[in-house]
Every structure is written in C-alpha cells, then in structure tokens.
Design an enzyme around this catalytic site. Structure first.
Site, PDB file in Angstrom:
ATOM      1  N   ARG A  21       0.768  -1.356  -0.121  1.00  8.25           N
ATOM      2  CA  ARG A  21      -0.023   0.114  -0.085  1.00  8.25           C
ATOM      3  C   ARG A  21       1.092   1.362   0.097  1.00  8.25           C
ATOM      4  O   ARG A  21       0.430   2.468  -0.238  1.00  8.25           O
ATOM      5  CB  ARG A  21      -0.932  -0.141   1.263  1.00  8.25           C
ATOM      6  CG  ARG A  21      -1.849  -0.996   1.271  1.00  8.25           C
ATOM      7  CD  ARG A  21      -2.920  -0.931   2.215  1.00  8.25           C
ATOM      8  NE  ARG A  21      -3.962  -1.966   2.206  1.00  8.25           N
ATOM      9  CZ  ARG A  21      -4.108  -3.203   2.822  1.00  8.25           C
ATOM     10  NH1 ARG A  21      -3.513  -3.237   3.946  1.00  8.25           N
ATOM     11  NH2 ARG A  21      -5.135  -3.706   2.707  1.00  8.25           N
ATOM     12  N   PHE A  73      -9.756   0.901  -3.727  1.00 11.42           N
ATOM     13  CA  PHE A  73      -9.273  -0.623  -3.866  1.00 11.42           C
ATOM     14  C   PHE A  73      -8.128  -0.812  -2.764  1.00 11.42           C
ATOM     15  O   PHE A  73      -7.606   0.240  -2.066  1.00 11.42           O
ATOM     16  CB  PHE A  73      -8.639  -0.761  -5.236  1.00 11.42           C
ATOM     17  CG  PHE A  73      -7.570   0.072  -5.997  1.00 11.42           C
ATOM     18  CD1 PHE A  73      -7.054   0.928  -5.051  1.00 11.42           C
ATOM     19  CD2 PHE A  73      -7.283  -0.255  -7.072  1.00 11.42           C
ATOM     20  CE1 PHE A  73      -5.849   1.632  -5.862  1.00 11.42           C
ATOM     21  CE2 PHE A  73      -6.183   0.454  -7.716  1.00 11.42           C
ATOM     22  CZ  PHE A  73      -5.479   1.134  -7.159  1.00 11.42           C
ATOM     23  N   GLU A  74      -7.439  -1.865  -2.774  1.00  9.74           N
ATOM     24  CA  GLU A  74      -6.592  -2.362  -1.876  1.00  9.74           C
ATOM     25  C   GLU A  74      -6.881  -2.158  -0.624  1.00  9.74           C
ATOM     26  O   GLU A  74      -6.355  -1.330   0.344  1.00  9.74           O
ATOM     27  CB  GLU A  74      -5.083  -1.744  -2.187  1.00  9.74           C
ATOM     28  CG  GLU A  74      -4.585  -2.210  -3.579  1.00  9.74           C
ATOM     29  CD  GLU A  74      -3.249  -2.200  -3.754  1.00  9.74           C
ATOM     30  OE1 GLU A  74      -2.328  -2.119  -2.548  1.00  9.74           O
ATOM     31  OE2 GLU A  74      -2.529  -1.895  -4.560  1.00  9.74           O
ATOM     32  N   GLY A  75      -8.297  -2.483  -0.151  1.00 11.86           N
ATOM     33  CA  GLY A  75      -8.827  -2.009   1.253  1.00 11.86           C
ATOM     34  C   GLY A  75      -9.381  -0.696   1.071  1.00 11.86           C
ATOM     35  O   GLY A  75      -8.457   0.229   0.792  1.00 11.86           O
TER      36      GLY A  75
END
Lengths: 630, 452
Positions: free
Chosen positions: A314, A435-437
């Site tokens: 991230r 996205f990505e959490g």
C-alpha cells in the site's frame, strides 16, 4: 568473491541489454555492495513506531533521521527514471487509452522493454531487483497514466507478490522470469461477488482430487484487475483442512493458477469511471486442475499470504499520488500564470494561491510519508510497516482527490472538458480510496490494531485502577498533574534533539499531540474496553489523529534532514512543515477533545441517529419545503 | 367622562338582562335591523364565498316545497312546544340519506325564513344527524351549516359587548360545530374562517376554537409513522398487499401473489371460486426457514385480526416453536478472519480483558423473551386448510426444505364465524371480535391436520 562479482556483473549485463547499456561500463563493485546490503535480513528488530504512539511513546529512532539511499542507489535509480519519464511523456497517449478503454500493445511492449513488469523481482529471476524506495520512485512516474499504473500494480504489487514473498524456490524459478519480462501477466484473485468485506464468505472452493496430486478449483472471482490478460493468477480458495483436534475446517489457501491449466474463463471487461484502460473482469474457474506444488505457502495459510501481500503493497500509493499532483501543479500553474482576469493574472488572486498552497502541502506530506515508510521497509529486519503503509494509503488517496479537484478548479470550466487531462485524473484517482482495502476498512484496521497493542500493555493497569487500587490511582493522578504542569517532551528538540531548531515550534506541537493522544487512547480503553470495536465513529477519529501524527513525524523528519544537509529550497520545506504541523496540530486538538468523555464537540450520537432515521426508511425523510399541512 | 360612564352602565344593564334570558329587544333591535335589512351587504358576503348549491336542489321543485312545508311545520310546532329539528331530516330524507339530501334540507331552511328563526336548534339537530347521512367528515357540509347563522348580527360592536359573552347561545353553537369537526378530525379551511369572522367577529369564542384547532391539527397530522389511507384499496389483492407490507415492516420483504381470485363455471354448472392468496416473506425469513430443523414441525396459525380504520382483515402466519437453547448452533467464523491485526477485512474484535466502563454503559437492561421464528405471512380469501396448503406449496418453490418439514395447521374458526359456546382456553379475543353468528358450523372450530 570474484565469483560473486562475476554473477552480479552478468546479471547487470542481462538487464542492461534492454536499455541501460551505458550502465554496464560502471559495473560491479559498488553494485554488489549495495545489493548484498539490501538483502540482509536480521529478525531481531520489530518496528513499532505507529503502534507505540498509542502508548504515548515516540520511538524517534525509528523515524529520525529520515531514511536515505546511498549515492550508488540514487545514481542507479536516476538512470531508470530518465528513460521511463521519457517514455511516459512521448509514447503514452493517456487520452486515447482512456477513450478506447484499452492499453495499446505497443505501449505495453514499451513498458516490458523498460523492465517495468519486474521492478521488484530479484535480478536472478530477470527483474530489476529494486528496493521499496526505488519502487516508490518509479511509481511516481508510472502513475502519470492511471490505467498503466493499475495494470503494473495489479501485476507486481499484488499479482506476483505472493510468489515473491511466500513462494518456494521452485515456484520462483518457474514463474518469475517470465513474469519479470512481462511475457506473462499476473493477477490477484481475492474478491468474490458475495465477499466484499467479509472473507468468511469466500466461496471459491478447491477440492483435492482422489490421487491427492491436484486441486480442482470451482467458483467465480470478481473485479480482477488484469483479469482478461493474466496468464498467472494468485487465487484464494477455500480448502478443507484437518486441524489439530482432527476436526475438518474450511481454511483459505493461495494457489498459483496458470490460465493454461484450463477451465479459466474471463468475463467482459467492466466499464469503469476511471482507470478505463486497465482490464477489470470477472474470472470463472470450472474444474481448474491445479497441481499441489502450486500452493503458495502452506495449505490453509492463504489468509496470511493475502494480508502480507496487501499490507506491504500500500505504501506505494503515496508516491503515485504525489507524482500525479506534482504534474498537475505544473500544468495548472502555467495556466494560472498566463490567464488574465480583470487585468490581473489568476496567480495574483488569493483564492487561487490558496489552491496551490494546498496542493504543495499535500504533495510534500504524501512524499514524506511514502518515502519514510518505504525506507522503514527497506531497513534490515522484519519489516512490519502495515500500519504505516495503511496510513500512507489513506492520507495520500484522499489528498490526491482533493488536490486534483483543486487543480481542476483553477481552470474552471476548461478543467471540466475533455480537452484537458484534469477530468481524467480526477476520475482515475477516485479509485485510490476504494481499492486495496477501502479507506474505511484501513482506518478501522489502523485504529483497532493500535488499540489492541496499547490494550495488551495497559489492561493490567486499568483493571487495578477500576478496582480502586489507591497506589495506581495516585500514580496516575500524579502523572496527570505532572503532564499539566510541564509540557510533553520526547526529546525531539533541545540538546541531543533530532529535529532541526528552526522546526522547534512544530516539533513541540507534535509532542503535545502525541502525549495527549496516548492519554486519550488510555481513556478510551478505560471507557470502552473491548467494546471499542463497535465505536466506529470514535475509531475513525483515533485513526485520523494517528494519521496526522505520522504525517507530522514524516515532514519533521524530512525537513530536518533537508536543512541539515542543505538541499535546494529547504527554506520552502521549513515553511511547508511548519504550516502543515500547525494545521494538523489544531485539527488534532479538536479531534482529541471530541474523544473525551462528555465532550460538547462530539456529535456522534446525533450523527448516528440521523443515519438510522434515513436508513430505516432508506430515503431522505424530510417533507419537501413546499409541503403544507392545511 | 360621565357620559361614557353612563353608557357603560346602560350596556351592563342590557347584558345583564341578556343573561337573565329576557332580551332587551327595544335597545338592540335598531342596530340589528340596520345590519340585516339592507340586503346589499348580505349579498356582498354571499358573493365572496364560493357557494355551491346542488343541482338537484334547484331543479326538484316539488320535493323542495315538501321540505319547505316540513320546515314550516317544524317552526310552527316549535312555537308551542320544545320539539327540535331532528325529525325534519328524517322525514325529508326518507330512505336515501346522502349528502345531497342533507344539503337540500339545509338550503331549504336557509331560504325559508330571512330571519333564520330557530337556526341554533336547527344546527344542533343537523350536527346530530350528520353521521347518519355520512357527511360527518366533509368540511364543505360543516361550512354549509355555519352558513345557516345570520351574518354580522352576533359581531360585537363595542368593547363592552366584546368583554362579555355576546350572544352566548349562538357562540356556543358555533363552538359545537367546530367541536364536532375536531372529533371527526376534519380540518377547517379558509372558508370556515371567513364564515366565523362574518358571523361572530374576530375575537369570538368560535374563532378562538378555530385557532386552537388550527394550532394543533397540523401538528398532529403526521404523528402516525404508519399512516392508514382514508380510502383503502377495494381490490382484496391490493388490500392484502398493503396490509402485509404494513405488518412485515421490512423493506426487503417480497410479496408473492400465489393465486388471483377467480370464478370458474364448470361443465356441470357448478361455480368454483378461487380465493386470493397473497403471501410475504423476507430474505431473512427465507434463510431462517432454510436452517429449520426438518424434524420439528412448522405451524400455520391464524386468523389474526388487523384493523385498518373501520375495516378488519385477517392474516395467517407460518411459524415455528422457539429453538431450545441446547439445540442452538453457534456459527463459527474462522478466528483468523475477524481477529485484530488483519487489514483485509477490518478486525471485528480486539482481544482485551476489559469491558465497557459503567459510566459509558448507556445500554438498557432489556429482558428479551425468545419466541419462535415467523417464517412467512399470508392473507387469503378463505381461511380453510385447502387454501392455506396452497400457500404452503407455493412457498416450497423458494424454500424446498418445506417439503420435508411436517406442517401443522392450527386454525381458529374463520373470520366470519362465531362459536356460540366458548368452550376452551383458546383465544377469547377472537370470539369477541366477530359479530355475526352463523348457525350451520361447516368448519370445525379447530381444524387440525398434518400435511406432509
């Protein structure tokens, strides 16, 4: 030694063949040194800067001085950066990619030639073998086209990361070389139609065949970036695992699935708001036969693998956001400098200046956070920077959104048209918050992980206090009185201070916030205990304060270094740092006071009530202002 | 100074006599005559109001004269006795008691006597008769009634009149009209106000009453969060849909119409009526039913009453007994997924040995009584077992598990039947609520059967 040198040399020759023929001449000696340095890992160190902030501690050793890379690395990096920048400026037509919702093959080939499909794959597997810091730097450039950035990220930040961090040597040798060159494209298949926020509902199932050599995969995955192109997929599926007690349980396992295994079909690419050139599809697995050697890690360890992949990927979003905003500052500043209104340039208007200041501040903080985190991750030791990485992601995704919107606003109506790239950037960067959490999940993660950490240490003390142990109560009272009398001091300033004296005021503000944050967290634990998980509105504030604290740390650390080594325009950095810290300080003060018991600033109860009223009817329930009753 | 004093005393005397019931006509009359006789003013007022006269009223001369006669009789009668105007409505209307008839009676009374003698009695009588004519909720009718009052006669002319109860009988009557409007929930409109001002003046008791109504009525108009429309749908299927969504109170719940009402005539000439069957089930109920232990029966129960204003409808439930605590299965979630330290899906718990502090525990101690789950609801045209089994078989399409669960029908007597002898413990309210007694008891009171 000479053998080693030879290997390294040959590696760099291989890489150099592509583009960097000039580099070969410089070669080996230093390259070897930093390469080996980069990969030394010792397991003794455990990073806990953000977590310790919850205890009211500032581990200044973790974040001061600001991490830097060696001259050799910098030189190496710059040699990568120039051709990539050139490529993006000259050969990438972002408007066309956006319009046609497809990245043309020649552009992809160009990216492959630059080696951008294997930035972090070690050189022995044909990649560039760059560190996290260098990856972030390249991310700044690749992010100039959202579609390409997402395609690359889906390929290497998540798609093949599983093989890289948890794969066996055989798996690495088999898959990484082709992935590094971009001959094969990777995808990361986790999300399912029924499981957006709830992993327990992963339905894709892997069943062992009778001979015990293969798994059969059946199910569907949703919103898979590169889903239509990917040849190699990291797929998470439910498998039946017999646990210690001999009971059968469903556990998640990660698999490497080749499209060539058969039974893999991709759906139609989704038509999206932004990042339209990236390929997002549904993937259906129907009796896909996967050999058991293709399990990543252990059977049943898939969840850990997924988390490791995501947690550490991230941080790069900070660099990406900064890259976009820096570019937009240049574009909109040119417009503001030339456009005249009322016989004055736009740049002379205070409100326009305000926008540029906002953008500069945000870029500065995003950059500082991203490279501080990347530097922490590159340090030897077991890097657990998931909290920091999550904070970088949250801050930069929101900062980017604000900045792009402000840049668009500078152009007014022109920014709204397709003649300018602003609207495309605005659409593209919206996905960063999702996205990505999603940012909501990451805020919960950041706040609760910290709370858990603090809780482990403070539980005993709080229990004693609740029991009415006079000793503990007096100790705490004494500490409180001490805190009110003297301001918090973590030794950032003054003699042996790590912050440059010209930033003393900002550092003091940070220290004050940090101390107050620690005692607030303790108060929250005292008040809510384990029921804190249900207090999402409080946790959001906790997360926001923490993000601000980490951002303050990053800018303090970075500008202290800049002043000390005399970087160009470091006075501007001081200005940015002081401005940001002051702003964040007051915001923190406000949020911290909201977190106190019976705080008049805290409106959470009302907010909840409003939402409940609306959600009960699933509509806005007020009567129309023109309604009458008689 | 002394002149005004004198005047005041004179007024007092007049009022006093008024109170004593001997109107001092000599004094008041000039003023009154002045107000009433010049017709111009009166006409002006009439023009102002949108005045609706029914068409029937003007054309039906013959009938009208009849009523006129009646009214005359009444008033004539009244001179001698204290008979009210009650009869006039009954006699005038005859069999058809409608709004038109009611209006006609009022019109006739109005046109008969310019002095409107006995109008207070007439209005009281009319108020009493309104429900009979079905006009008790019609604001235009109330306005028409108020219009019976002579205008401007009762408006106080000076502060002394204003100070004391000017024409109390008339004011009281005006208040009574408003009172009845209030009781029936009829909101006065602007016409009502104009009339009241013309009749009683700006600061009279009826106007006060009007103002109070106008203060409270709008406030209470939307207090019911689950409003029932004044006019219910007439189609039984529509009505059933409305009722079921109202009971279910779940926005996800889905209505299924298992059968539309229809009438077929077979070859032999027999008439077969198929009752409507309308059911409702929410996704939650469906998943609960899917988890139902097939060894335990489910029950079809009913009919239960539901009142919508004046109308009572009945519905049936498909429900189960509460699950005994020892049979409850806790759903286990992989602790890995919900534990702290995971960012994929946010942590759902923290492992701490601390609970919420007393000062921050705002929860109430609610004693929850566990009940069996209700799996579905329906409304049907007939409450017999055959109809309801059709519903159950319709439910099986979405919940195949129902095929394996024994279904027990626990039906009370149908909605239109009442057992004369209350023999057992079951549901006394059921019996009290039905008002017809049917002698031939076709259905057994408790039809119990097991459907597999």
């Amino acid at each position: 030694m000479s053998l080693n040198k030879f290997i390294v040399l040959s590696r760099s020759v291989r890489r150099g063949r592509n583009l960097f023929a000039a580099r070969v001449a410089q070669t080996g000696e230093y390259l070897y040194q930093f390469q080996s340095q980069r990969f030394i890992r010792s397991s003794s160190r455990s990073l806990a800067y953000a977590k310790d902030l919850f205890l009211g501690k500032v581990n200044k050793k973790e974040v001061f001085p600001y991490p830097e890379i060696s001259n050799e690395e910098l030189e190496e990096l710059n040699q990568f950066v120039q051709p990539v920048e050139k490529f993006f400026n000259e050969s990438v037509d972002s408007a066309k990619i956006d319009r046609e919702a497809n990245i043309p093959p020649e552009t992809l080939d160009g990216l492959k030639e630059l080696g951008l499909f294997g930035i972090q794959i070690p050189e022995e597997y044909g990649g560039l073998g760059l560190s996290n810091t260098m990856y972030a730097r390249l991310g700044e450039i690749t992010s100039l086209d959202g579609s390409i950035a997402v395609t690359l990220a889906a390929h290497q930040a998540i798609g093949l990361k599983g093989i890289l961090i948890a794969g066996t040597d055989a798996q690495k040798a088999k898959y990484l070389p082709k992935l590094a060159t971009g001959e094969h494209i990777a995808a990361f298949c986790l999300t399912e139609p029924g499981s957006g926020s709830d992993a327990a509902s992963i339905q894709l199932r892997a069943t062992l065949t009778e001979d015990g050599k293969h798994y059969l995969l059946n199910g569907t995955k949703f919103w898979i970036s590169n889903g239509g192109w990917a040849d190699i997929m990291t797929v998470f599926a439910r498998t039946e695992v017999v646990d210690k007690d001999g009971q059968k349980k469903d556990k998640i396992t990660a698999f490497i699935v080749e499209r060539a295994f058969g039974g893999v079909t991709s759906g139609k690419p989704e038509d999206k708001l932004g990042i339209r050139g990236s390929n997002t599809t549904e993937i259906t697995f129907e009796d896909t036969k996967v050999p058991i050697e293709n399990v990543i890690g252990e059977v049943g360890d898939g969840f850990k693998v997924a988390m490791n992949i995501l947690n550490n990927g991230r941080f790069s979003m900070g660099g990406a956001g900064a890259g976009v905003v820096k570019k937009l500052i240049e574009l909109s500043a040119e417009y503001a400098g030339t456009r005249k209104q009322f016989n004055r340039r736009l740049s002379e208007f205070g409100m326009i200046q305000d926008k540029f200041a906002t953008m500069a501040l945000n870029v500065y903080v995003m950059e500082s956070m991203a490279y501080l985190t990347a530097g922490m991750m590159d340090r030897p030791g077991l890097p657990d920077c998931s909290l920091e990485a999550a904070m970088v992601k949250v801050f930069s995704s929101e900062g980017t959104w604000i900045c792009v919107s402000e840049a668009l606003q500078v152009l007014g109506g022109l920014g709204f048209t397709k003649n300018y790239p602003y609207e495309r950037y605005l659409r593209d960067c919206r996905i960063l918050q999702i996205f990505e959490g999603t940012n909501e999940i990451l805020r919960m993660y950041v706040a609760l992980t910290g709370m858990q950490h603090a809780g482990k240490i403070l539980t005993g003390k709080i229990k004693e206090m609740k029991k009415g142990n006079l000793g503990v109560v007096f100790e705490i009272l004494g500490k409180k009185i001490k805190d009110t009398v003297q301001t918090a001091d973590f030794g950032l300033t003054g003699k042996d201070g790590v912050v440059h004296p010209s930033l003393t005021e900002s550092a003091k503000m940070f220290e004050q916030n940090a101390a107050c944050f620690g005692s607030t967290v303790e108060g929250l634990l005292y008040r809510y205990g384990k029921t804190i998980v249900d207090e999402q509105l409080l946790l959001k504030k906790v997360a926001d304060v923490l993000i601000n604290l980490y951002a303050m740390t990053a800018v303090l650390s970075r500008s202290s270094r800049s002043i000390s080594i005399g970087l160009r325009n470091h006075d501007h950095e001081v200005l940015l740092t002081n401005t940001f810290c002051k702003d964040a300080h007051f915001k923190n003060n406000y949020m911290l006071s909201q977190l106190q018991r019976y705080s008049p600033e805290n409106d959470d109860a009302n907010i909840k009530k409003i939402a409940q009223d609306v959600l009960a009817k699933r509509a806005y329930i007020c009567s129309h202002p023109l309604e009458r009753t008689f | 100074m002394s002149a005004s004093h004198h005047l005041l005393r004179l007024q007092c005397v007049r009022c006093l006599s008024h109170f004593l019931g001997t109107p001092v006509r000599q004094v008041i009359l000039p003023g009154r005559a002045h107000l009433q006789t010049p017709g111009s003013q009166h006409i002006y007022v009439q023009l102002l109001r949108p005045f609706h006269r029914s068409a029937v009223c003007s054309t039906d001369r013959q009938n009208r004269t009849d009523i006129e006669k009646l009214v005359e009789d009444e008033t004539h009668h009244k001179d001698k006795t204290l008979v009210t105007h009650d009869d006039i409505f009954d006699r005038a209307a005859g069999d058809s008691k409608t709004k038109v008839e009611f209006n006609r009676v009022v019109d006739v009374f109005k046109s008969k006597d310019i002095r409107r003698r006995g109008h207070v009695e007439f209005i009281y009588a009319a108020l009493k008769k309104m429900p009979e004519f079905g006009v008790e909720c019609d604001v235009t009718v109330y306005n028409k009634l108020l219009d019976v009052f002579p205008k401007e006669v009762f408006v106080p002319q000076n502060f002394i009149q204003r100070m004391f109860n000017h024409y109390p009988r008339q004011q009281e009557c005006g208040v009574q009209v408003l009172e009845q409007m209030e009781n029936y929930g009829v909101m006065p409109n602007i016409e009502t106000k104009v009339l009241l001002v013309q009749i009683f003046g700006e600061k009279s008791h009826p106007i006060r009453k009007f103002q109070r109504i106008m203060y409270w009525f709008p406030k209470f108009k939307h207090t019911n969060p689950y409003p029932v429309p004044h006019v219910l749908p007439s189609d039984p299927v529509d009505l059933a849909q409305f009722c079921l969504t109202r009971i279910a109170a779940d926005l996800d719940a889905k209505i299924t119409i298992y059968q539309y009402p229809s009438t077929d005539i077979t070859e032999t000439g027999e008439e077969i009526t198929r009752p409507h069957i309308v059911g409702i089930q929410s996704p939650d109920q469906r998943s609960l039913l899917a988890k139902h232990n097939p060894c335990k029966p489910v029950f079809v129960e009913g009919p239960y009453p539901l009142w919508l204003r004046q109308k009572c409808v009945h519905y049936y439930l498909l429900r189960a007994d509460p699950i005994p605590p020892e049979e409850k299965v806790e759903e286990e979630i992989d602790p890995e997924m919900i534990c702290p330290e995971q960012s994929l899906f946010f942590p759902q718990r923290v492992e701490l040995d601390l609970n919420v502090d007393m000062g921050d525990d705002h929860s109430f101690n609610v004693d929850e009584v566990e009940e069996g789950a209700v799996y579905a609801m329906c409304m049907a045209g007939q409450g017999d077992q055959a109809t309801l089994s059709q519903w159950i078989s319709g439910l099986q399409e979405t919940c195949p598990i129902l095929g394996q669960i024994p279904t027990v029908f626990r039906l009370e007597s149908g909605p239109r039947e009442l057992q004369t002898s209350t023999d057992d413990h079951q549901r006394p309210e059921q019996e009290s609520e039905t008002d017809q007694i049917i002698e031939d008891d076709e259905e057994p009171r408790h039809s119990q059967g097991v459907k597999q």
